[in-house]
Each structure stands twice: as structure tokens, then as C-alpha cells.
Design an enzyme around this catalytic site. Sequence first.
Site, mmCIF file in Angstrom:
data_model
loop_
_atom_site.group_PDB
_atom_site.id
_atom_site.type_symbol
_atom_site.label_atom_id
_atom_site.label_comp_id
_atom_site.label_asym_id
_atom_site.label_seq_id
_atom_site.Cartn_x
_atom_site.Cartn_y
_atom_site.Cartn_z
ATOM 1 C CB SER A 252 49.152 32.536 46.408
ATOM 2 O OG SER A 252 48.156 33.033 45.556
ATOM 3 C CG ASN A 253 48.689 33.545 40.850
ATOM 4 O OD1 ASN A 253 48.330 32.572 40.196
ATOM 5 N ND2 ASN A 253 47.839 34.391 41.401
ATOM 6 C CE LYS B 254 52.228 51.600 43.510
ATOM 7 N NZ LYS B 254 51.481 52.806 43.826
ATOM 8 C CG HIS C 267 42.415 40.359 35.030
ATOM 9 N ND1 HIS C 267 42.623 41.495 35.790
ATOM 10 C CD2 HIS C 267 41.074 40.276 34.843
ATOM 11 C CE1 HIS C 267 41.470 42.083 36.031
ATOM 12 N NE2 HIS C 267 40.502 41.366 35.472
ATOM 13 C CD GLU D 154 44.231 34.253 39.676
ATOM 14 O OE1 GLU D 154 45.310 34.835 39.583
ATOM 15 O OE2 GLU D 154 43.278 34.699 40.343
HETATM 16 C C1 GRF Z 1 45.457 37.219 41.532
HETATM 17 O O1 GRF Z 1 44.067 37.068 41.600
HETATM 18 C C2 GRF Z 1 45.868 37.736 40.168
HETATM 19 O O2 GRF Z 1 45.032 37.311 39.134
HETATM 20 C C3 GRF Z 1 45.710 39.220 40.331
HETATM 21 O O3 GRF Z 1 46.113 39.476 41.642
HETATM 22 C C4 GRF Z 1 45.929 38.319 42.460
HETATM 23 C C5 GRF Z 1 47.258 38.016 43.075
HETATM 24 O O4 GRF Z 1 47.172 37.004 44.046
HETATM 25 N N1 GRF Z 1 46.427 39.944 39.316
HETATM 26 P P1 GRF Z 1 48.521 36.442 44.685
HETATM 27 O O5 GRF Z 1 49.289 37.639 45.229
HETATM 28 O O6 GRF Z 1 49.271 35.747 43.603
HETATM 29 O O7 GRF Z 1 48.093 35.525 45.771
#
Ligand code: GRF
Length: 202
Positions: free
Chosen positions: A12-13, A90, A108, A178
Site C-alpha cells: 500500500s505504501n 529481507k 518503519h 505512512e
Molecule cells: C508498513 O507499515 C511499513 O512501515 C513497514 O511495512 C508495512 C508495509 O505495508 N515497513 P504495505 O505493504 O506498504 O501496505
Amino acid sequence: MNLGFFASHNGSNMQAVINACNNGILNANPVIVISNNGDAGAVERAKEEKVPYYVFNSKTHPSPDDLDNAMLHALLQHEVELIILAGYMKKIGEKILKHYKGRIINIHPALLPKYGGKGMYGSRVHDAVLKSGENETGVTIHIIDEEYDTGPIIAQTAISVVDDDTVESLSKRVLEREHSFLVETIGKVVSGEIDLEGLTPS
Ligand code: GRF
């Protein structure tokens, strides 16, 4: 700026950044998605968005060195300039770390250096924040080094923890933040307001 994504899960990010590129909010191009997990939502999203994607893992490349080389080759072939770890589980190989020193960033879901390190991911992070009775948590974006969650921090934003928060409510609120924070921060990297090179230890 050409962006490469590493993502193991939902993505999703990554999607938020791709949307911002597509809408002209970010002056950048998503050029490649690399996942260790062929079933990841991130891979589906790459297909939908017509971004070239690759699945690289210890099955496709049993030798860690071959894996590192294959991933680096794909990054170079697609002329990636900035790598974004968006939920990538990883460690990054030595050759990629060397070639892209200071040009790999990770997001994070907490205020590092607290609640980071090996095994601190997903709901475990929010659970630990709640159990410690913190009244705030947040989002950290940092440069990647050889360890988990320890590289120089380039941006942080705080989020309040409220009385009746649960792991679910907190994860949802942090994840929403995020998305916008990652786009804002990449925007600053692209514009030069954040100087990754200056923040990278030699
Ligand atoms: C997020 O909370 C990011 O901070 C962490 O893993 C999660 C990934 O979420 N590193 P998505 O796959 O982007 O929905």
C-alpha cells in the site's frame, strides 16, 4: 528520478507513491518492483500499474551472491536512482548496498530507534508500543545500512496514541500517515531538500 520498489506484502505504501507519480504530485517514475514473494499484493499492484516486476528469492537464486547480482542487474537495467523498501522483509545484498549506498530508504511504522530491529515488524511494533504505555508513536524514514532499522534517519513524524487504541486502530492510523509521509519525504529527496548523500556516513 527513477524509483525502484522492494516490497514483500500488500504494497500500500508503494501504491501511494505510484499514485503520486501518476498524478504529477511527485516528479518521479516508478520503474521496477522487486518482491521476494510472488503472491504479494505488491506484485498484483505492479501488474495493474504496468510497472515491470521481478520475483527474486532463495528459490529463484539459491546462492545469495547470485541473488544479489540478479537484483542489482535488474536495478541497473531499469536505471533505478532511488530504492524504496516498502514493507520488504529481507536483508539487502552487499553489492546492492555498495552500489546504491545512501540511495536506499526504508519506511518503519514507529519512532526509531525505539521499536525497531530484527523481528520488529507489522503488528508486533504496535503491540510493543501499546504495552509500553507510550503516548506517542509515529513513522520513520531512514537510509538503509547493513543492519535492520539502524541507518541514518531522514524524516520522522509523531502520531498520538489514544486511551482506547488497539493494535488494529493504531496500525490503521499509522499506515494512513505512512502513505502521505512517504510521498512528502520522497518529494523532498527528489527536490534536493533532503540531501541523502550528505546524510550518509562515508
Ligand atoms: C508498513 O507499515 C511499513 O512501515 C513497514 O511495512 C508495512 C508495509 O505495508 N515497513 P504495505 O505493504 O506498504 O501496505
